[in-house]
Scaffold this active site. Structure first.
Site, mmCIF file in Angstrom:
data_model
loop_
_atom_site.group_PDB
_atom_site.id
_atom_site.type_symbol
_atom_site.label_atom_id
_atom_site.label_comp_id
_atom_site.label_asym_id
_atom_site.label_seq_id
_atom_site.Cartn_x
_atom_site.Cartn_y
_atom_site.Cartn_z
ATOM 1 N N GLY A 44 0.836 -1.283 0.098
ATOM 2 C CA GLY A 44 0.271 -0.085 0.003
ATOM 3 C C GLY A 44 0.805 1.337 0.038
ATOM 4 O O GLY A 44 2.054 1.166 -0.167
ATOM 5 N N ASN A 45 0.342 2.524 0.223
ATOM 6 C CA ASN A 45 0.878 3.650 0.404
ATOM 7 C C ASN A 45 0.323 4.582 1.447
ATOM 8 O O ASN A 45 -0.664 4.322 1.835
ATOM 9 C CB ASN A 45 1.363 4.270 -0.964
#
Ligand code: C5P
Length: 218
Positions: free
Chosen positions: A29-30
């Site tokens: 993810g980020n």
């Protein structure tokens, strides 16, 4: 009351991160919070636009007057965004993963050897696809989160993805960028640019929608 400057316009906004699953318990993810995209969707709805928000995994309430589709991965986001066309305006504010695992494991990856190499493949570029779509839009706006050479990289993306506008912000600084409630940014288009100095994201969203209305009428 606000002038209904976007009345009759169909606006699609993407926001938040994407999660690319490795196995049933892990993902790549980020740090995107989705706050900027949600604020833009809210601001466009306040101007009378019909707004569809395609949201990655975030914990934010749906803005008043906005329709919402929740997605998880880049591939799902692409499907939701392309499925939402035709539209008049697309604002790609999502931090779409650039790479996704080549294969998703059906079972949890167990630790065994000292090293584990991940095999990743490029995701589809949703923004470039929308800009190149047969279903021509009036305005396609992208975002660029950069840590250096902000103007140069932003103008490069404006051309490469054939966008009408790109909004660049510096990330990796204390006051602004991902997760923050504030931001500072610069919008670039073919023959102009506009600086937005540090302000709450809700305020910036209103100023950005002002600019979008201006460019729409230019
Ligand atoms: O090339 P870069 O990822 O920096 O471009 C950022 C812009 O492109 C953002 O507007 C983002 O939403 C969009 N993008 C996309 N699909 C991708 C990667 C980025 O729509 N796979």
């Amino acid at each position: 009351a606000l002038a209904q400057t976007l009345a009759g316009e169909r606006v699609v906004v993407s926001a938040g991160p994407t999660y690319e699953d490795l196995d049933p318990v892990r993902y790549l993810g980020n740090r995107s919070s989705g706050k900027m995209g949600f604020a833009i969707a809210a601001a466009a709805a306040r101007r009378g636009a019909e707004v569809l928000l395609v949201a990655g995994p975030v914990s934010l309430p749906t803005p008043v007057g906005v329709s919402r589709i929740d997605v998880r991965s880049a591939v799902q986001m692409r499907q939701a965004v392309l499925g939402a066309l035709p539209a008049d305006i697309y604002i790609g504010a999502a931090a779409v993963a650039d790479y996704t695992p080549r294969t998703q494991m059906a079972n949890k990856i167990k630790k065994s050897s000292e090293r584990l190499d991940l095999d990743l493949v490029r995701t589809p570029d949703i923004l470039a696809e929308v800009a190149a779509s047969e279903q021509a839009l009036k305005l396609v706006v992208g975002f660029a989160a950069e840590t250096e050479n902000v103007a140069e990289y932003a103008r490069g993306k404006l051309l490469a993805k054939r966008l009408d506008m790109i909004v660049a912000n510096r990330v990796g600084i204390p006051d602004g960028g991902f997760e923050s409630d504030r931001n500072a940014m610069t919008a670039y288009w073919k023959d102009g640019e506009r600086d937005f100095s540090s302000a709450p994201k809700t305020e910036l969203a209103d100023r950005l929608v002002d600019l979008i209305v201006e460019r729409l009428n230019a």
